[in-house]
Design a protein around this motif. Structure first.
Motif, PDB file in Angstrom:
ATOM      1  N   VAL A 486      -6.719  70.649  20.183  1.00 36.79           N
ATOM      2  CA  VAL A 486      -6.156  71.663  19.338  1.00 36.79           C
ATOM      3  C   VAL A 486      -7.607  72.600  19.352  1.00 36.79           C
ATOM      4  N   ASP A 654       2.565  67.111  18.410  1.00 34.58           N
ATOM      5  CA  ASP A 654       1.195  66.636  17.557  1.00 34.58           C
ATOM      6  C   ASP A 654       1.640  67.309  16.403  1.00 34.58           C
ATOM      7  N   LYS A 674       3.428  70.979  16.652  1.00 35.08           N
ATOM      8  CA  LYS A 674       2.952  71.434  18.090  1.00 35.08           C
ATOM      9  C   LYS A 674       3.684  70.829  19.151  1.00 35.08           C
ATOM     10  N   GLY A 692      -0.362  75.616  26.859  1.00 37.20           N
ATOM     11  CA  GLY A 692      -0.210  75.600  25.614  1.00 37.20           C
ATOM     12  C   GLY A 692       0.520  76.431  24.642  1.00 37.20           C
ATOM     13  N   LEU A 730      -3.396  75.263  21.577  1.00 36.58           N
ATOM     14  CA  LEU A 730      -3.040  73.845  21.917  1.00 36.58           C
ATOM     15  C   LEU A 730      -2.893  73.787  23.291  1.00 36.58           C
TER      16      LEU A 730
END
Length: 746
Positions: A486, A654, A674, A692, A730
């Motif tokens: 991240v 996450d 996430k 991401g 992400l």
């Protein structure tokens, strides 16, 4: 009595043998005979081969040509070799040698060529004349595809059609007026020219066909009538090859891209046999099939129901395509077993296959059942039994119950054995197409020893044993390492202003003072509170707030700059304070879960916190506590391919605990989530980056004094600005590594 019967049988046998000998002798006496073979060079460069026969032939003999090695063969039916010689060495022009070989009542004339050549056949009484000549540039073997038996005019062409073949070739299909139409085909430059000799063309067929939309090597086909002949011009493009053949009254020209070009275009050739040319006029089908057998060296067995004659002319056609053309034209089929090809009518083949299947089914219904036990090493016995019975896999077999959940069920305990995996079969399940066992077969299991118990016929038991050898093997394993990143990148800037004009300072004796201390000044500027201090016996006091414009920076740790101006003439004090803060920060949070699992077996690994939330109770109900998951989880299902690459079905999440807030008297805790879920293919040991989530927060706030804040230059003293530019992304990095049996990496 017995001896008299024996004598009668012996006399009858002698009579039958004598009759057969007499019939054979009469047949041989009626057969034609080659009495002499001669060859000579002609003034125009041609080579003439003459065969003198006892009787004149009723038709031009069937012939075929081969380009590799180059040779021309003709079959003279009901003809024997009376020359007493089988080989003639020539070595003149294009002709290397001549072979005359008799097989039964058939004699084959073979002209062995130095390279492919054109040839013409002609009957002159009892003499068969074959004229050989060099093939021109761009020509391949026989230019005259067919020669009319007489110069008389033939019927008009009936139809001209164009089709696209299965392999992308262009097919020009011409329906002839009669099967004996003379045809001459040759290549002139890029075009193919077909002459239909002494043949008329209806007005409706005198046209040009634009066939570019078919996606073949042929661009157009143009047909016209000239001097009593019909001339067809086929215009292909690119580097092409062609073949031409005639079946009865249909003449077909196929144009295809050459092998390299076709492969480059993704077109696989349908026929790959060696090329040959055939010329049969009203010839028995069995004789034509015998020519194919002689050419290929295969054993072709024909059914007794195969009969009829065939008119067939082929030029430079692969032998397997020629074979299919012969079969299709007569409604025949084939079954190939090793080096033996059985040819019969299609209906007869289908009927025989059906009879064989019914016989096999009857045998299976009567064959006794045998029970055998198979102790498996790697495959679970219950899973193997479901495979044999054609049943769908259980949820535990596929891992569909594996999720990123704290309440994961884990490994299910097996509490039953035997027929629990093989329920009573109904008629529908008995005929399951995925079922491997016979209709009477059953499969049970015993898990403690991982033994599969099968009851079925001996033939099915052999199939089961072979299948278990393939599936009872250790599953390959793979380790998947994930890195969850991240990335935060933020920029904020705040600029504030405090500005004021203070009232004059007063002393205890009512006078003003210009020489005040810096301590008092700083105290007043920084705090804005009334002060009282003494300087040389004089008391200084200030009651008013020195800032008329108070727009400081919102940051608590902002740097400040202060300035005070005192006008000794007017007694006014100007205070100015500027504050600024610029924050530029970058941050990364890296999580690196890894897990090892077997091929096509999902695995999950998670770590995190279950966040409690308390709902206040009432007088009758106690407080309720609920938990929300805040996990780092990696769920992956790998499929190892034969080329050592891996297909990964992945789910990565996450979650993190957010900032608590009060909602209706209850403290609520949000969960920052996430997640990534996808399927990718990656090579062993390589790293792939999954796309991401990208988030950007960009804003600019302005707080100002009306009117004054809009003034140019000095307006900056009457407003403050706030700018925020924050980015969050992400990213998930995955690296699969296939393990060896010793758990080391490949």
């Amino acid at each position: 009595m017995k001896s008299a019967l024996n004598r009668f049988v012996r006399h009858l046998s002698i009579i039958l043998v004598a009759a057969m000998v007499m019939m054979s002798g009469r047949a041989m006496a009626d057969a034609n005979e080659i009495s002499h073979v001669d060859f000579s060079a002609q003034p125009d460069g041609q080579i003439a081969v003459r065969l003198d026969l006892k009787q004149a032939l009723t038709a031009t003999p069937a012939s075929f040509t081969v380009n590799d090695p180059p040779r021309i063969a003709m079959d003279l039916m009901a003809t024997t070799n009376g020359t007493g010689k089988n080989t003639y060495n020539v070595n003149q022009g294009v002709l290397h040698s001549i072979n005359v070989v008799q097989a039964g009542n058939r004699t084959r004339l073979v002209l062995n060529l130095i390279h492919p050549a054109k040839y013409q056949t002609r009957m002159e009484g009892t003499t068969l004349l074959v004229l050989l000549s060099e093939a021109g540039e761009g020509e391949n073997g026989n230019v005259h595809f067919a020669t009319p038996a007489a110069p008389a005019a033939h019927h008009m062409l009936k139809d001209i059609d164009f089709r696209r073949g299965r392999s992308g070739e262009g097919k020009v299909v011409t329906t002839l007026g009669d099967a004996t139409t003379g045809i001459d085909i040759q290549r002139e430059g890029q075009n193919l020219i077909v002459h239909f000799l002494n043949t008329g063309l209806p007005i409706g067929l005198r046209r040009r066909l634009d066939v570019t939309d078919f996606g073949t090597p042929v661009d157009s086909v143009e047909t016209l009538n000239q001097d009593g002949n019909t001339i067809m011009t086929i215009k292909p493009h690119g580097d092409y090859d062609y073949s031409a053949y005639q079946t009865d009254n249909q003449f077909i020209v196929e144009v295809r891209m050459k092998t390299d070009a076709a492969l480059a275009a993704g077109l696989k050739p349908r026929y790959t046999g060696d090329k040959l040319s055939l010329n049969f006029q009203n010839t028995d089908v069995r004789s034509v099939l015998q020519v194919i057998a002689d050419f290929t060296g295969k054993n072709i067995i024909t059914s007794d129901s195969v009969s009829g004659n065939l008119t067939l002319m082929l030029k430079d056609v692969p032998w397997d395509q020629a074979f299919d053309i012969i079969l299709q034209s007569k409604g025949l089929g084939k079954r190939e077993i090793g080096n033996v090809i059985w040819v019969a009518p299609k209906d007869e083949l289908l009927a025989q296959e059906k009879a064989e299947l019914e016989s096999k089914r009857s045998i299976e219904a009567l064959e006794p059942l045998v029970v055998r036990q198979y102790q498996l090493n790697y495959k679970r016995a219950d899973q193997a039994s479901r495979s044999l019975l054609g049943l769908p896999p259980a949820p535990g077999d596929t891992g569909s119950d594996v999720t990123c959940d704290a309440q994961a069920q884990g490994i299910h305990a097996q509490t039953t054995n035997g027929m629990a995996a093989a329920p009573m079969m109904n008629n529908a399940s008995m005929h399951n197409p995925n079922r491997i066992l016979s209709d009477r077969g059953t499969a049970t299991y015993e898990l403690q020893t991982n033994t599969l118990i099968v009851s079925d016929t001996l033939s099915k038991q052999a199939e089961v044993a072979e299948l278990l050898k393939l599936i009872d093997k250790p599953a390959r394993q793979v380790m998947i390492e994930a890195r969850v990143v991240v990335a935060d990148q933020g920029f904020s800037q705040q600029l504030g202003t405090q500005f004021g004009v203070s009232t004059p300072f007063t002393t205890s004796n009512g006078g003003t003072i210009g020489g005040i201390s810096s301590t008092a000044q700083d105290a007043g500027v920084t705090s804005g509170l009334p002060i009282a201090t003494s300087t040389g016996g004089t008391t200084i006091s200030r009651i008013a707030n020195p800032f008329n414009v108070n727009l400081p920076s919102a940051a608590t740790n902002a740097a400040t700059f202060g300035l005070s101006l005192y006008n000794l003439g007017s007694g006014a004090l100007i205070n100015l304070e500027l504050s600024a803060l610029e924050i530029d920060g970058k941050g990364k949070i890296i999580s690196s879960p890894r897990v090892i699992t077997a091929n096509e077996k999902p695995a999950v690994i998670l770590q995190g916190t279950q966040v409690p939330e308390v709902t206040p109770g009432t007088a009758n109900m106690p407080p309720v506590v609920t938990f929300t998951n805040a996990f780092l989880c990696l769920l992956v299902n790998p499929q190892i391919l034969n080329d050592n690459s891996v297909i990964l079905t992945i789910e990565v999440q996450d979650d993190a605990e957010g900032v608590p807030f009060n909602s209706g008297g209850v403290v609520a805790i949000p969960i920052d989530t996430k997640r990534v879920k996808t399927q990718v293919r990656v090579k062993n040991g390589e790293t792939i980056v999954l796309g991401g989530i990208y988030y950007q927060n960009k804003r600019k706030d302005v707080n100002k004094v009306p009117l004054l804040g809009d003034l140019p230059v000095v307006g900056a003293l009457f407003h403050d600005n706030s700018t925020v530019d924050q980015k969050t992304e992400l990213m998930v990095f995955l690296t699969p590594r296939i393990l060896r049996d010793d758990m080391s990496f490949k």
